[in-house]
Every structure is written in C-alpha cells, then in structure tokens.
Scaffold this active site. Structure first.
Site, short mmCIF file in Angstrom:
data_model
loop_
_atom_site.label_atom_id
_atom_site.label_comp_id
_atom_site.label_asym_id
_atom_site.label_seq_id
_atom_site.Cartn_x
_atom_site.Cartn_y
_atom_site.Cartn_z
N ASP A 36 0.86 -1.18 0.00
CA ASP A 36 0.00 0.00 0.00
C ASP A 36 0.89 1.23 0.00
O ASP A 36 2.01 1.19 0.54
CB ASP A 36 -0.92 0.02 1.23
N LYS A 41 -0.42 3.22 7.32
CA LYS A 41 -1.16 1.96 7.31
C LYS A 41 -0.20 0.77 7.32
O LYS A 41 -0.42 -0.22 8.03
CB LYS A 41 -2.07 1.91 6.08
N THR A 91 -12.60 1.33 -5.31
CA THR A 91 -13.23 1.89 -6.51
C THR A 91 -14.36 2.82 -6.06
O THR A 91 -15.54 2.49 -6.18
CB THR A 91 -13.79 0.78 -7.42
N GLU A 154 -15.09 -10.60 -4.47
CA GLU A 154 -15.24 -10.89 -3.04
C GLU A 154 -16.70 -10.71 -2.66
O GLU A 154 -17.43 -9.94 -3.27
CB GLU A 154 -14.34 -9.97 -2.21
N ARG A 157 -18.90 -9.80 4.17
CA ARG A 157 -19.84 -9.06 5.02
C ARG A 157 -19.02 -8.44 6.14
O ARG A 157 -18.30 -9.15 6.85
CB ARG A 157 -20.88 -10.00 5.61
N GLY A 263 -36.20 -0.29 8.22
CA GLY A 263 -35.52 0.64 9.13
C GLY A 263 -35.00 1.84 8.38
O GLY A 263 -35.63 2.31 7.41
N GLY A 267 -26.26 1.19 4.05
CA GLY A 267 -25.18 2.14 3.84
C GLY A 267 -23.89 1.37 3.63
O GLY A 267 -23.89 0.26 3.13
N CYS A 270 -20.16 -0.39 0.08
CA CYS A 270 -20.43 -1.27 -1.06
C CYS A 270 -21.78 -0.99 -1.70
O CYS A 270 -21.85 -0.50 -2.83
CB CYS A 270 -20.33 -2.73 -0.63
N ARG A 340 -18.88 4.94 6.21
CA ARG A 340 -19.11 5.35 4.83
C ARG A 340 -20.59 5.25 4.50
O ARG A 340 -21.21 4.22 4.66
CB ARG A 340 -18.30 4.47 3.87
#
Length: 443
Positions: A36, A41, A91, A154, A157, A263, A267, A270, A340
């Site tokens: 990376d 990181k 992406t 991929e 979850r 609900g 969000g 993805c 996000r």
C-alpha cells in the site's frame, strides 16, 4: 502447507478488503506480502495492528506477522517474485457522478506490470464496472510480461469478513479461454485448496460474468432492503406492522426472511456506490432502462433516513431546536467502525442541522465520526448519551443497544421517547416501561 508448497502471494491495496485478504491468505498457510502507498497503514499492519475494527482480524494479523508468513511494504518492487497478485484497491464513486472511479485500479496495474514475470497471475478482487477486466487483460498482454489475469470477486460481510474469506459460501473465477484459463484456474485452485476441499461451490466463468456477479448480488440485496422499506411506507399510512409483514412473507422459501428488516436503510462502502456505479455502467452500455429500478431503490433508501428524522421531530411536537437527542449508533452496521454512507451518522447530522443538541455514541465508530463531523458531540457511554435526553434514536443495532433495559434507561432521560430506527427493540417491553415507542413502519 509447508515449505515450497506455499504459494507466494502479493496483495495490492491494504484497506478493508486487502488487509483482510492478506491476513486470511497467510492464515491459510501462504506466504503473503501486502502493498500500500499509505506508509502509516503499512506501519500499523506490520506491527500486527488492524487500522480498522473487524472481529477476528487482529488475532490472525498478529499470528501471521509473527510467523513470518505475512509482511507489508510500501515498495512495489518487493512484489516481484510473487506468483499470484491480488488487486484489492478501492473503486469509490466519482465526485458528482454515479460512475466508479477506476483511478486506483489503473495506477495499481501500471505499477505492478514491471514486477510481473511469465506465468504470474493477477487476480482482481476490487468491485469494478463490467468490461474492466477485459480492458486490463489487454493492457497486461500488451506489456509483454507473459502474465495472466483472472477476476475473483469478493463477497465479504463487514463483521464477518475473516470467516467469509477463509470459509466462503462460494467462489467465482473469471478466467480467459483456452490453455491460459486452465493455468489461471490451477493457480486459484491451489490458493483456495482448503475451501475447495470443504466442498465450497465453485463457478468458473468469463470475465464479464464474474464482474456482474458481485454488482448484481449487491443490487439484489439493496432491492430487497428497499422493497421492505417501501412496504414500511405503506404500513405507516395504513396502520399495518411491517415487521409482522416481513415475518409472514419471509416464510415463503422463494422470498426468505433475511434482508427484510425495515428501518433507516442500507449504507457502507459497497451497496450504495455499487448500485449507482451499476446504473452508470448500464447507461454507458445503452441499457440504462434494464436497471432503472435501482434509482428508485436508492431513493427509497435515502427517504428512510429522512423518515427517522421526521419521527423525532413529530414526537417532540414539531421542532427539536436546542433539545438534547441521544443518537445510539454511528457505524452503518454493528460489528464495524465503518461510517461510509452511514444512515446512522446521516440521521445525527440532519438532527444537528435542525438545531438539536445531538449526543451520539457507538462502541467502535466514534473516532471515525468525530474526524468527519467534529460539529457533533460524542460520548463513550450510553448512560451519558441518555442523561437528560428529550428523545432517543436507535440507528445501529449493536447488541448493547438492542439489550438496553428500558426501565433503567427511562430513569436517565428527561422525556421517554424512543425512535427505533432499526426495529430492533422489544416494542411491548419499552411501552410497558412507560416509553413512547415509534418504529419504522410499525403502528
């Protein structure tokens, strides 16, 4: 797997997807190097520390780095010598557009090409618009490196990503035709030998289908969530109970109960961006009408956030100015610190914009939320958030929020009003404790 039996793997991009994939591949016995450009990181990961919250990741990260099977670098030349290179860069959605931004994908491939050797395999994990793999394959062929490309989407979850990587519910290989495809499949079979030995379903297909599998799966899940939220909108004006409705239709095996929880909507990094990028790509292909419904899926999803805000305002007599509102939840889902496109954080920001004194809490997402929205007030404890609150809004269904004692909670607040933005509370118990309970699509 020992000695020379280990596959030497590189993982390009060590964000959420890449870090989990790198650590999981090392846990399976492979020799892995993660790359990376973010030096902070890399330092964190090299020390065996996860830069984000994901259950199970710290343990395998520490184990793999300590064993020497896993290391990290910001020097792309160190990737030379790996046999299989996984592409796991982000992406994101383009600013001001629906389309996916492939800048990082293209930069990663260009940086990697000089490190590739004859017979190496580049494996795409990133979620990309259909057609991207074919374009990248042509670029790799033109480089003369002799490397191959496969696409291996991929299906992680958040909160279960380690399990989903080590023990996936299915594997999909998008590979080229002919002998080159057989070589690519053999390498992928070696990497996923453990999963395949456990009879994990395998679909071997072409590039385009492999790309579409991921985005179509996300589009279907998003549609299912927005469907039940659309039913919640109808329930709210008819007096029906959307939770019982979901239970009833969920018994139909063709429908199923999962992802039928009404609900504040979905969000994360993805579903929202992927359905928008899918719509944009369909438009580019001249088939925008085929997925035009996804725009309504997105619109329903965003409306539910506004509905939660409206319920707070209605419950407080039409205005929330200078009233303390306890917001329970900031992450887009429990067991994650990911904010996000978080409905929970959006609700908190909207209430703040109306002049409310918002005090928000979350077991893991406070730091990320404070960096993005420092105008909000945060507290580490539920008790502090509840103290003196005029209304309570549950917007992320963490276990500690679902299991709150309504009697004890009532003793802390100024006004016993609760808005259940995830329909995750026991409505009867809260009402019996003296609360005014408002759910999403519930009487």
């Amino acid at each position: 797997m020992k000695g020379d039996d280990r596959v030497k793997i590189s993982v390009i991009g060590c964000g959420y997807l890449g870090a989990v994939h790198a650590a999981s591949m090392a846990e399976l016995g492979h020799d892995v190097i993660g790359f990376d450009v973010d030096e902070a990181k890399i330092r964190s990961l090299s020390a065996g520390e996860a830069p984000f919250f994901e259950p199970g990741l710290p343990e395998i990260l520490k184990s793999a780095t300590a064993s020497g099977r896993l290391r990290f670098t910001s020097d792309v030349t160190e990737l030379k010598g790996a046999k299989v290179h996984f592409l796991a860069v982000g992406t994101p959605q383009k600013a001001g557009e629906y389309a996916a931004d492939l800048t990082y994908v293209d930069l990663a491939v260009e940086s990697l090409i000089p490190q590739l050797s004859e017979g190496d395999l580049l494996v795409g994990k990133s979620t990309v618009p259909v057609g991207t793999a074919a374009r990248l394959a042509a670029r790799i062929d033109a480089s003369g490196s002799g490397a191959l490309l496969a696409w291996n989407p991929e299906f992680l979850r958040e909160g279960f990503a380690v399990k989903d990587t080590i023990s996936p519910d299915r594997l999909v290989y998008g590979i080229p035709e002919g002998e080159r495809g057989l070589v690519a499949k053999a390498l992928l079979d070696e990497i996923y030998a453990t999963a395949l030995s456990n009879d994990t379903p395998l679909v071997v297909t072409d590039y385009a289908t492999a790309e579409l599998v991921k985005v179509s799966a996300n589009a279907f899940l998003a549609t299912k969530i927005s469907f039940i939220n659309a039913m919640a909108e109808i329930a709210e004006v008819t007096g029906a109970d959307v939770t019982q409705l979901a239970d009833a239709i969920g018994f139909d095996a063709r429908i199923g109960r999962r992802f039928l929880n009404a609900g504040v909507g979905f969000g994360g990094g993805c579903l929202p961006k992927d359905i928008r990028a899918f719509s944009a790509r369909a438009e580019e292909l001249g088939r925008g009408e085929s997925v035009a419904f996804l725009k309504e899926v997105d619109a329903i999803n965003l409306r539910r956030r506004q509905r939660a805000v409206d319920l707070v305002v209605e419950s407080l007599g039409g205005q929330v100015y200078q009233k303390k509102i306890a917001v329970l939840g900031l992450a887009f889902k429990p067991d994650s610190d990911d904010i996000r496109d978080s409905p929970a954080l959006d609700v908190a920001v909207q209430l703040h914009g109306l002049g409310a004194e918002v005090v928000a809490t979350d077991p893991e997402a406070i730091a990320n939320s404070a960096r993005k929205h420092p105008q909000l007030s945060f507290t580490e404890t539920v008790e502090d958030a509840l103290h003196g609150a005029e209304a309570v809004v549950v917007v992320t269904e963490w276990k500690e929020f679902r299991e709150l004692d309504p009697v004890a909670a009532k003793a802390l607040v100024a006004n016993a009003i609760v808005i259940d933005g995830r329909n995750c509370l026991d409505a009867e118990a809260w009402r019996a404790a003296g609360w005014t309970y408002r759910g999403m699509g519930r009487p």
